[in-house]
Scaffold this motif. Sequence first.
Motif, PDB file in Angstrom:
ATOM      1  N   TYR A 106       0.966  -1.215  -0.014  1.00  0.00           N
ATOM      2  CA  TYR A 106      -0.156  -0.012   0.004  1.00  0.00           C
ATOM      3  C   TYR A 106       0.990   1.274   0.025  1.00  0.00           C
ATOM      4  CZ  TYR A 106      -3.234   3.540   1.408  1.00  0.00           C
ATOM      5  OH  TYR A 106      -3.927   4.732   1.473  1.00  0.00           O
ATOM      6  N   ASN A 107       0.745   1.944  -1.097  1.00  0.00           N
ATOM      7  CA  ASN A 107       1.537   3.407  -1.023  1.00  0.00           C
ATOM      8  C   ASN A 107       2.870   3.219  -0.611  1.00  0.00           C
ATOM      9  OD1 ASN A 107       1.241   6.001  -1.622  1.00  0.00           O
ATOM     10  ND2 ASN A 107       0.924   6.587   0.407  1.00  0.00           N
ATOM     11  N   TYR A 109       4.750   0.844   0.690  1.00  0.00           N
ATOM     12  CA  TYR A 109       5.032  -0.113   1.629  1.00  0.00           C
ATOM     13  C   TYR A 109       4.519  -1.454   1.737  1.00  0.00           C
ATOM     14  CZ  TYR A 109       7.644   3.698   3.995  1.00  0.00           C
ATOM     15  OH  TYR A 109       8.895   4.465   4.228  1.00  0.00           O
ATOM     16  N   TYR A 111       3.030  -4.140   4.199  1.00  0.00           N
ATOM     17  CA  TYR A 111       2.341  -3.951   5.731  1.00  0.00           C
ATOM     18  C   TYR A 111       2.173  -5.481   6.153  1.00  0.00           C
ATOM     19  CZ  TYR A 111       1.749   0.867   5.262  1.00  0.00           C
ATOM     20  OH  TYR A 111       2.267   2.388   5.448  1.00  0.00           O
ATOM     21  N   ARG A 126       6.349  -2.626   8.841  1.00  0.00           N
ATOM     22  CA  ARG A 126       6.181  -2.503   7.287  1.00  0.00           C
ATOM     23  C   ARG A 126       7.641  -2.369   6.899  1.00  0.00           C
ATOM     24  NH1 ARG A 126       4.735   4.236   6.403  1.00  0.00           N
ATOM     25  NH2 ARG A 126       6.566   4.712   7.425  1.00  0.00           N
ATOM     26  N   LYS A 128       9.725  -0.825   3.359  1.00  0.00           N
ATOM     27  CA  LYS A 128       9.344   0.014   2.232  1.00  0.00           C
ATOM     28  C   LYS A 128      10.081  -0.637   0.813  1.00  0.00           C
ATOM     29  CE  LYS A 128      10.690   4.807   0.666  1.00  0.00           C
ATOM     30  NZ  LYS A 128      11.620   6.044   0.878  1.00  0.00           N
ATOM     31  N   ILE A 158      -2.461   5.271   8.174  1.00  0.00           N
ATOM     32  CA  ILE A 158      -1.213   6.076   7.820  1.00  0.00           C
ATOM     33  C   ILE A 158      -1.610   7.185   6.650  1.00  0.00           C
ATOM     34  CG2 ILE A 158       0.942   5.709   6.680  1.00  0.00           C
ATOM     35  CD1 ILE A 158       0.492   3.971   9.193  1.00  0.00           C
ATOM     36  N   GLU A 160      -0.814   9.763   3.711  1.00  0.00           N
ATOM     37  CA  GLU A 160      -0.443   9.510   2.480  1.00  0.00           C
ATOM     38  C   GLU A 160       1.015   9.708   2.008  1.00  0.00           C
ATOM     39  OE1 GLU A 160      -2.905  11.343  -0.855  1.00  0.00           O
ATOM     40  OE2 GLU A 160      -4.727  10.806   0.470  1.00  0.00           O
ATOM     41  N   ASP A 161       1.819  10.670   2.951  1.00  0.00           N
ATOM     42  CA  ASP A 161       3.211  10.973   2.912  1.00  0.00           C
ATOM     43  C   ASP A 161       4.054   9.763   3.554  1.00  0.00           C
ATOM     44  OD1 ASP A 161       2.855  11.874   5.412  1.00  0.00           O
ATOM     45  OD2 ASP A 161       3.469  13.639   5.095  1.00  0.00           O
ATOM     46  N   ASN A 162       3.381   8.997   4.196  1.00  0.00           N
ATOM     47  CA  ASN A 162       3.722   7.857   4.926  1.00  0.00           C
ATOM     48  C   ASN A 162       4.458   8.329   6.191  1.00  0.00           C
ATOM     49  OD1 ASN A 162       3.077   5.430   3.204  1.00  0.00           O
ATOM     50  ND2 ASN A 162       4.517   6.429   1.679  1.00  0.00           N
ATOM     51  N   LYS A 163       4.348   9.326   6.585  1.00  0.00           N
ATOM     52  CA  LYS A 163       4.921   9.770   7.865  1.00  0.00           C
ATOM     53  C   LYS A 163       4.202   9.867   9.285  1.00  0.00           C
ATOM     54  CE  LYS A 163       7.113  14.309   9.567  1.00  0.00           C
ATOM     55  NZ  LYS A 163       7.340  15.635   9.410  1.00  0.00           N
ATOM     56  N   ASN A 207      -2.199  15.640   4.577  1.00  0.00           N
ATOM     57  CA  ASN A 207      -1.054  15.029   5.377  1.00  0.00           C
ATOM     58  C   ASN A 207      -1.066  15.653   6.857  1.00  0.00           C
ATOM     59  OD1 ASN A 207      -0.093  12.721   3.684  1.00  0.00           O
ATOM     60  ND2 ASN A 207       0.633  14.386   2.439  1.00  0.00           N
TER      61      ASN A 207
END
Length: 709
Positions: A106-107, A109, A111, A126, A128, A158, A160-163, A207
Amino acid sequence: MKKHLLLSCVCVIFACDQTKKSKMTETEAAPVAAIKPHKLEKHGDVRIDNYYWLNERENPEVIDYLNKENEYYQHATAHTKEFQKELFEEMKGRIKEDDSSVPYLYNGYYYITRYEKGKDYPIYARKKGSLDAPEEIMFDCNKMAEGHSYFQLNGINISEDNKWAAFGVDTVSRRQYTIQVKNLTTGEVLPFKIENTTGGSTWAGDNKTLFYTRKDAVTLRSEKIYKHIMGNDTAKDELVFHEKDDTFSTFVYKEKSKKYIVIGSSSTLTSEYRILDAKKPEGEFKIFQKRTRGLEYDISHYGDKFYIVTNKDKATNFRLMVTPEDKTGMENWTDVLEHREDVLVEGIDIFKNYLVVSERSNGLNKIRIRPWSGADEYYLPFDIETYTAYTTTNVDFDTDVLRYGYQSMATPSSVIDFNMKTREKTVRKEQEVLGGKFDKNNYEEKRVWATAEDGTKVPISMVYRKGIKQDGSNPLLLYAYGSYGASMDPYFSSIRLSLLDRGFIYAIAHIRGGEDLGREWYENGKLLKKKNTFTDFIDCSKYVIEQKYTSPEHLYAEGGSAGGLLMGAVVNMAPQLYHGVIAQVAFVDVVTTMLDDSIPLTTGEYDEWGNPNEKEYYDYMKSYSPYDNVTAQDYPNMLVTTGLHDSQVQYWEPAKWVAKLRATKTDSNKLYLDTNMDAGHGGASGRFEALKEVAKEYSFLLDLEGIQE
């Protein structure tokens, strides 16, 4: 339409058989609840509730009574303690402790949820870009649970910028979650906390804006949507939507396309959605289709359209429709799949090249593949009648691979990737049953049909070890739920093997009130037709006796929550059919609860049970409510369980019921109340702690059968 229900229905059961002398001794030693008459009056009808005082959760006398019931239960079953430990180790020994889920992408990564040996709670991680990449542990629930007797993490979300990862934690077991946010780059959990939520949340496309749902502090109804803006932690979160109708609950999520934030409102019979461009969280939500009583619909966005699963125009089993994203009113909806009288549409999964439709026909799951190109559609093939198949984690549009799950009563669950173009399937994982003794070929599974008192055919799924004789001597455990349109599909359980390998037959009665045979199956087991649920179960019980799968001396019944209501009703109506019954977190005081709109869930349940403020529903409820219909007669051996912090069915319902049964019943059979003083509706939170509860129930049941090892 899929029902997303929190239901706790799995485990099993009951009492023990000793000499008449020991039975009488235990009966005499049982706790006696004080009688404090309380007058309840409605529609000119007066009810006297002698145990109403047990509602007082903070009253030391109440806690003392519950503790005495627990002590009585522990003392009376002390002779099974070693067997319980053996069962626990046996069941635990079949479970792969260092297990992990099938990764999904997903996006950017992969999981993964995994468990480590000897630990009770999951680890969420996760990687990358590649499964060979270093693992990033997002949440180790074993560490987070330290110091808590109960722990549940929910709603990992999570950005969208995965942060950023938003998550909810409940340490009480009343499903009141506290939301926090973790920086996945630094590992820091930010100091702000958002209390009294559902645990779920969703990030906007910027985000930094987080939408979430808050509950009413008293009723626990999900009623308000807020948005929190990161960096403004001292500012008051903005109320975005307030669902003022107390028969509705509200929720918020993001479409799979990521283009829209969606606020949903739903009751038993009606739904409504609002949509907002996810990139413009400061904007105003637009109503998709205004609520119309009796109109249910779910929406899925794809391209420039919305696809809608709905019962519009009396489509009892639901139809699939489509509308342009800028013209969402139902006057613009057009058919993709027309309504069919014999096929229930439960949901859809949308891919770039395919539409996948989850259906139910003749009580069986069907997965239908429809290419957008117009090429021939087809169904996934399943060869038996005691299986469950369902789509699972499908978060990617641009793939030809559908991930689905499959299991049967004798076949461990599998996660399968199916290439919809080549029609090739890859089993990504099959549940391992450790211990070296399990062989699915040693078990037989079948579906049979009982005839209800009104002529309706009711399916029963069952599994047992091969070689049994239909001579009435087999112990049989019959399970059912039968409410809220929840379908009880056949499933595999490695835990259940501890019963099957000791000679038990396990059966699921697919009674009305569920949606097993379509929407009408549900409609004919609710409101003023609720008694069909109870008589269906009784008729299924009679069927397995008549067919000599078992006999009243060896038949056991189990149900939890609304299934506990079922248990309470059938032991009032036909106690002679059962040797033992377990009622887990049982909803048994129907009239009083449904008249109290301060209790969680009450107002939202009117379309399921009826509103007893109306005399017709009051009279009907009173005619079957288990607590109101306890009578001076013999009852089966019974084990009743509850949790002090239960938010779904308050602990006092089972407690009052047991107190009244003790004072009223004419037999000397076992009657036990087991209250988990640290847990709620779902029982213990750790996976192995939960097994200890199952071991208690199994040992009780096996002891009734005289099985000691």
